[in-house]
Each structure stands twice: as C-alpha cells, then as structure tokens.
Scaffold this active site. Structure first.
Site, PDB file in Angstrom:
ATOM      1  N   GLY A 137      19.174  24.225  22.656  1.00 43.21           N
ATOM      2  CA  GLY A 137      20.477  23.688  22.514  1.00 43.21           C
ATOM      3  C   GLY A 137      21.193  23.058  21.252  1.00 43.21           C
ATOM      4  O   GLY A 137      20.163  22.770  20.400  1.00 43.21           O
ATOM      5  N   ASN A 155      21.460  28.795   7.066  1.00 43.67           N
ATOM      6  CA  ASN A 155      21.390  30.631   7.185  1.00 43.67           C
ATOM      7  C   ASN A 155      22.077  31.082   6.531  1.00 43.67           C
ATOM      8  O   ASN A 155      21.429  32.843   6.594  1.00 43.67           O
ATOM      9  CB  ASN A 155      21.367  30.588   8.338  1.00 43.67           C
ATOM     10  CG  ASN A 155      20.572  29.903   9.466  1.00 43.67           C
ATOM     11  OD1 ASN A 155      19.137  29.451   8.715  1.00 43.67           O
ATOM     12  ND2 ASN A 155      20.548  29.864  10.454  1.00 43.67           N
ATOM     13  N   GLU A 212      12.092  22.959  27.325  1.00 44.83           N
ATOM     14  CA  GLU A 212      10.995  22.601  26.474  1.00 44.83           C
ATOM     15  C   GLU A 212      10.781  21.616  25.266  1.00 44.83           C
ATOM     16  O   GLU A 212      11.619  21.384  24.529  1.00 44.83           O
ATOM     17  CB  GLU A 212      10.463  24.070  25.801  1.00 44.83           C
ATOM     18  CG  GLU A 212      10.135  24.886  27.088  1.00 44.83           C
ATOM     19  CD  GLU A 212      10.152  26.517  26.291  1.00 44.83           C
ATOM     20  OE1 GLU A 212       9.140  27.378  27.265  1.00 44.83           O
ATOM     21  OE2 GLU A 212      10.286  26.822  25.479  1.00 44.83           O
ATOM     22  N   CYS A 247      22.118  26.913  25.677  1.00 46.73           N
ATOM     23  CA  CYS A 247      22.503  26.942  24.195  1.00 46.73           C
ATOM     24  C   CYS A 247      23.932  27.427  24.255  1.00 46.73           C
ATOM     25  O   CYS A 247      23.983  28.936  24.654  1.00 46.73           O
ATOM     26  CB  CYS A 247      22.294  27.334  23.189  1.00 46.73           C
ATOM     27  SG  CYS A 247      23.129  27.006  21.630  1.00 46.73           S
ATOM     28  N   CYS A 253      24.017  31.660  18.336  1.00 46.73           N
ATOM     29  CA  CYS A 253      23.728  32.753  17.342  1.00 46.73           C
ATOM     30  C   CYS A 253      22.615  33.667  17.283  1.00 46.73           C
ATOM     31  O   CYS A 253      21.969  34.149  18.435  1.00 46.73           O
ATOM     32  CB  CYS A 253      22.490  31.751  16.653  1.00 46.73           C
ATOM     33  SG  CYS A 253      23.777  29.921  16.669  1.00 46.73           S
ATOM     34  N   CYS A 310      10.297  27.295  15.751  1.00 46.48           N
ATOM     35  CA  CYS A 310      12.355  27.778  15.980  1.00 46.48           C
ATOM     36  C   CYS A 310      12.086  28.360  16.535  1.00 46.48           C
ATOM     37  O   CYS A 310      12.232  30.018  15.861  1.00 46.48           O
ATOM     38  CB  CYS A 310      11.994  27.138  14.858  1.00 46.48           C
ATOM     39  SG  CYS A 310      12.409  25.585  13.936  1.00 46.48           S
ATOM     40  N   CYS A 332      18.447  33.686  17.639  1.00 48.29           N
ATOM     41  CA  CYS A 332      17.998  32.697  18.555  1.00 48.29           C
ATOM     42  C   CYS A 332      17.448  32.901  19.839  1.00 48.29           C
ATOM     43  O   CYS A 332      18.257  33.708  20.108  1.00 48.29           O
ATOM     44  CB  CYS A 332      18.154  31.512  18.105  1.00 48.29           C
ATOM     45  SG  CYS A 332      18.309  30.182  19.082  1.00 48.29           S
ATOM     46  N   CYS A 380       9.506  17.785  19.506  1.00 45.26           N
ATOM     47  CA  CYS A 380      10.905  18.168  18.481  1.00 45.26           C
ATOM     48  C   CYS A 380      11.146  18.735  20.795  1.00 45.26           C
ATOM     49  O   CYS A 380      11.319  19.376  21.148  1.00 45.26           O
ATOM     50  CB  CYS A 380      10.334  20.008  18.487  1.00 45.26           C
ATOM     51  SG  CYS A 380      11.461  20.922  18.118  1.00 45.26           S
ATOM     52  N   SER A 440      21.861  23.931  10.608  1.00 47.34           N
ATOM     53  CA  SER A 440      21.440  25.274   9.784  1.00 47.34           C
ATOM     54  C   SER A 440      22.634  25.990   9.070  1.00 47.34           C
ATOM     55  O   SER A 440      23.496  26.421   9.743  1.00 47.34           O
ATOM     56  CB  SER A 440      21.006  25.861  11.319  1.00 47.34           C
ATOM     57  OG  SER A 440      20.281  24.354  11.882  1.00 47.34           O
ATOM     58  N   ASN A 494      11.255  34.288  12.757  1.00 49.72           N
ATOM     59  CA  ASN A 494      10.207  33.801  13.844  1.00 49.72           C
ATOM     60  C   ASN A 494      10.749  35.039  14.310  1.00 49.72           C
ATOM     61  O   ASN A 494      11.797  34.869  15.740  1.00 49.72           O
ATOM     62  CB  ASN A 494      10.156  33.041  14.110  1.00 49.72           C
ATOM     63  CG  ASN A 494       9.498  31.659  13.572  1.00 49.72           C
ATOM     64  OD1 ASN A 494       8.041  32.080  13.344  1.00 49.72           O
ATOM     65  ND2 ASN A 494      10.174  30.667  13.629  1.00 49.72           N
TER      66      ASN A 494
HETATM   67  N1  SAH Z   1      21.553  24.064  17.760  1.00 44.55           N
HETATM   68  C1  SAH Z   1      20.595  23.701  16.642  1.00 44.55           C
HETATM   69  C2  SAH Z   1      19.224  22.863  17.090  1.00 44.55           C
HETATM   70  C3  SAH Z   1      17.962  23.268  17.520  1.00 44.55           C
HETATM   71  S1  SAH Z   1      18.065  25.131  17.101  1.00 44.55           S
HETATM   72  C4  SAH Z   1      21.313  23.670  15.143  1.00 44.55           C
HETATM   73  O1  SAH Z   1      20.744  25.398  15.526  1.00 44.55           O
HETATM   74  O2  SAH Z   1      20.571  23.898  14.143  1.00 44.55           O
HETATM   75  C5  SAH Z   1      16.654  24.809  14.679  1.00 44.55           C
HETATM   76  C6  SAH Z   1      16.477  25.802  14.025  1.00 44.55           C
HETATM   77  O3  SAH Z   1      15.766  26.979  14.660  1.00 44.55           O
HETATM   78  C7  SAH Z   1      17.521  26.648  13.906  1.00 44.55           C
HETATM   79  O4  SAH Z   1      17.979  25.784  12.086  1.00 44.55           O
HETATM   80  C8  SAH Z   1      17.729  27.970  13.745  1.00 44.55           C
HETATM   81  O5  SAH Z   1      19.133  28.178  12.475  1.00 44.55           O
HETATM   82  C9  SAH Z   1      16.491  27.631  14.024  1.00 44.55           C
HETATM   83  N2  SAH Z   1      16.141  29.774  14.141  1.00 44.55           N
HETATM   84  C10 SAH Z   1      16.835  29.850  15.813  1.00 44.55           C
HETATM   85  N3  SAH Z   1      16.015  31.372  16.040  1.00 44.55           N
HETATM   86  C11 SAH Z   1      15.348  30.943  15.049  1.00 44.55           C
HETATM   87  C12 SAH Z   1      14.359  32.463  14.706  1.00 44.55           C
HETATM   88  N4  SAH Z   1      14.356  33.205  15.262  1.00 44.55           N
HETATM   89  N5  SAH Z   1      12.827  32.381  13.840  1.00 44.55           N
HETATM   90  C13 SAH Z   1      13.455  31.299  12.478  1.00 44.55           C
HETATM   91  N6  SAH Z   1      13.628  30.237  13.053  1.00 44.55           N
HETATM   92  C14 SAH Z   1      14.699  30.577  14.069  1.00 44.55           C
HETATM   93 FE1  SF4 Z   2      21.890  27.425  20.194  1.00 38.87          FE
HETATM   94 FE2  SF4 Z   2      21.129  26.310  17.846  1.00 38.87          FE
HETATM   95 FE3  SF4 Z   2      19.613  28.357  18.725  1.00 38.87          FE
HETATM   96 FE4  SF4 Z   2      22.320  28.527  17.665  1.00 38.87          FE
HETATM   97  S1  SF4 Z   2      20.116  28.190  16.462  1.00 38.87           S
HETATM   98  S2  SF4 Z   2      21.791  29.519  20.035  1.00 38.87           S
HETATM   99  S3  SF4 Z   2      22.699  25.894  17.888  1.00 38.87           S
HETATM  100  S4  SF4 Z   2      19.828  26.568  19.524  1.00 38.87           S
END
Ligand code: SAH
Ligand code: SF4
Length: 359
Positions: free
Chosen positions: A175, A232, A101, A121, A125, A349, A128, A114, A230, A306
């Site tokens: 990813g 967090n 996507e 991935c 995390c 995100c 995610c 984006c 990221s 989210n």
């Molecule tokens: N893998 C890379 C890029 C993609 S994720 C990374 O982790 O940076 C893009 C962003 O979405 C990251 O900053 C991640 O922390 C955030 N993210 C992931 N799941 C989320 C969620 N459920 N709510 C809000 N942000 C989230």
């Molecule tokens: Fe992968 Fe980024 Fe999601 Fe972590 S937040 S699982 S690194 S896509």
C-alpha cells in the site's frame, strides 16, 4: 443472536482506533478522568494486555464500564514463513477475512518491522507485485498499530525478554501510506507515543511514498518521522512509464516538495531507486540522479529489482549495480545497495501480495 444484541455489539469500539488524545477527550465527555487514557495505553501497548480485567490499577466498576464500550482485538496470524536469512513474513487475517503482510527483519542488534498501510495498492506501479492485485481497502489505525503490537507479542512469546528489541518501523509493506493519510498519522502518534504508546523514536520510523506531493508537504508539518521517496527514475518519461503517479505529480513538483520538506537538521530524505536492467541503469541515469539530488539533503538506497512472475523486468548484473553505486559515491552522494532480504519467501520489497497460504 437477536437484533438488539447485534446492535449492542456493534457499539463496542476497538480501543486501538483511538489516539491517546482522542481517548482522553472521549473519557472527559463521558465524565471519566482523562488520565485513565494513559493508564490504559500502558496496559495495551507496553504490557500487551488482552483484556480490561488485567488492568488492576483500574477499579472493578471502571473495568466493567470499559468492557461494555471497547474491545482490544488482535490480528489473527494466519501463517508465517521464515527465510534462510532470518527474515520472516507474517500473514495477518483481518476481521473481514482480507489479509495483509508484515515483514520482520533481524538486523545486528534489533528487529525492523516492515508494515502495510493498505490491502493492495491503487498506484499501479509497473514493477510492483502488490499493484497487480489492485486496491482493496485502506487499513484502519488499529490494523496498522496492531501489526506492530502483535509482532512484539510474537517475539515476546517466543523468546521472552531475551528477544532482540523491535525498534525500527518502515512503512514499506503493501500500500501507499500517504493515500491513507489520516489513519497513518493516527497510527504514527500511537507508535511514537514516548510515554504510554509503543515508544518508538521518530528517528526509527520511516514512511515511504511513491510521491504524493500534497501529502508529503502535510507530513513534514505533522511528524518528525523519516521520509523515503520511491524515485526509481531520473526523467519524467521513464518515471511515468514505471509509476503512473508521476503523471499527476511530475518530477519537478516532487523534487520541489522534497526540497521544502521540513526535517530536523541532521535528517536526510531517503531516495529509493530500483535498478532495472536497460530501463534506468545507465551512466546517464546515474549522472542525472546526482544532479537532481544535489540540492536536497538526501541519501540513496539502490534496490536491485526483485524479479517476480508478473513482470518481464530483469535485475541488472552485479557488476552493473556496483558500477552505478560507485558513480554515485564518486560524486559524494551517500548511497548503499540495499541487500534484498527474504527473496526466497517472496518477502522482499515489492513482492508482497498476501496470497493466502494455509498452514
Ligand atoms: N507504496 C510505497 C511503500 C511501499 S513499496 C512506495 O512505493 O514507496 C516499498 C518499496 O519497494 C518501494 O520503494 C518500491 O519502489 C519498491 N519495490 C516495489 N516493487 C519492487 C520490486 N519488484 N523490486 C524491488 N523493489 C520494489
Ligand atoms: Fe503501491 Fe508502492 Fe507498489 Fe507503487 S511501489 S504499487 S505505490 S506499493
């Protein structure tokens, strides 16, 4: 199709796998003129050509030769969904029937796209949704640049030259971009090729990472695109619980890599910080965040979590989010709360999962 035909077909390469420099070298080796690479790049990336026949400033003979060696495929747009706020999720099908996507986000005067760097991935995390499906494979250079080229074509077909420009790219889709380092670097070189490629300014391209320390170091030397990390969490215990990569590269190492990250004088590293209720949203967290970012030229993007069906985590209240933001602002940290776009279509995100929905 017989076997010989099959093999001949396999020799045809997707020309978008090549950076301009690689294509120049390839042509030189084959006894062709190197500057053709630039001409061809202009046709593919600036003029959106789908075939060599359109490239009228090349001789017929050369076009025939190119056709035998290269193809210029597009991704297949399997489905698209538009949010009430205008954000649009594009579901692309790849040649092996896997899906990724991209998310097209309308801003005031331009679009931001984006894009994804992997199918799934491997980082796992906890918060995610992309992580929940596991890792399938890396995207190729062509598949990464095609998300951009094809999104521009979609806008062009819809709105013609009246379309707002697509001028910003964030690697924040599915990813971990730095786990697919070589393909991402090659894609960046095509995306930011100012003369012949997709012509994005490096100031308008951001690569987001979960914190792969060795690759962060390499990235700073290889490109002047922006870095987002990221973060967090503000201590190793919480960060390791949320992001397993923190066990390999703990905060101390990550922050050292950020301090040393080579960037232009006025650039800053963006730190993304998801606010999750009762996990990382206390006053102590805000104060620790101020402390650890003090030595780094940085800005903070607070992302209210989210919520999604695969996680029990909750988003803090609006008052709590504002309070956290204010604590940072009061201590001279540049910070914003990122408005979540496309939440209603799961395009925000961390909500991307490329679950196939047929039209
Ligand atoms: N893998 C890379 C890029 C993609 S994720 C990374 O982790 O940076 C893009 C962003 O979405 C990251 O900053 C991640 O922390 C955030 N993210 C992931 N799941 C989320 C969620 N459920 N709510 C809000 N942000 C989230
Ligand atoms: Fe992968 Fe980024 Fe999601 Fe972590 S937040 S699982 S690194 S896509």
């Amino acid at each position: 199709m017989n076997n010989t035909e099959n093999k001949a077909l396999k020799k045809v390469k997707d020309i978008k796998e090549f950076t301009r420099q690689e294509l120049e070298t390839f042509f030189e080796k084959k006894g062709m003129r190197a500057f053709r690479a630039g001409q061809i790049f202009k046709w593919i990336y600036l003029r959106q050509a789908d075939s060599f026949d359109e490239m009228t400033d090349l001789s017929k003979e050369l076009r025939e030769r190119l056709k035998k060696q290269f193809s210029i495929p597009r991704l297949v747009l399997q489905n698209s969904e538009k949010s009430i706020d205008g954000t649009e999720k594009l579901l692309f099908r790849l040649h092996d029937k896997k899906h990724v996507e991209s998310v097209l986000i309308p801003e005031k005067n331009h679009y931001t796209l984006c894009i994804s760097s992997q199918v799934g991935c491997a980082q796992g995390c906890r918060f995610c949704l992309t992580a929940k499906g596991g890792f399938e494979r890396n995207l190729t250079t062509s598949e990464i640049v095609s998300q951009v080229r094809d999104a521009r074509k979609i806008l062009l077909d819809r709105d013609g030259d009246n379309s707002m420009p697509l001028s910003n790219i964030v690697f924040m889709g599915m990813g971990e971009p730095l786990a697919n380092y070589d393909a991402v670097i090659n894609a960046l070189s095509i995306i930011t090729d100012g003369d012949y490629g997709l012509k994005f300014s490096t100031r308008r391209v951001t690569i987001s990472t979960s914190g792969m320390v060795p690759e962060i170091k390499k990235l700073g030397l290889a490109t002047s695109a922006n870095l987002a990390v990221s973060l967090n969490a503000t201590n190793d215990k919480t960060r390791s619980m949320l992001m397993p990569i923190n066990r390999r590269y703990p905060l101390k190492d990550l922050l050292a890599a950020c301090r040393e990250f080579k960037m232009k004088p006025r650039n800053k590293i963006t730190f993304e910080y998801i606010l999750i209720k009762d996990i990382n949203d206390t006053d102590e967290d805000a104060l620790r965040l101020v402390k650890i970012l003090a030595p780094i030229r940085s800005k903070v993007n607070l992302i209210p979590f989210n919520e999604h069906e695969k996680s029990d985590f909750k988003r803090p209240s609006a008052a709590k989010i504002n309070h956290f933001l204010q604590m940072l602002l009061d201590r001279n940290i540049t910070a914003i709360t990122r408005k979540s776009k496309g939440d209603d279509i799961s395009a925000a995100c961390g909500q991307l999962k490329a679950k196939l929905k047929l039209k």
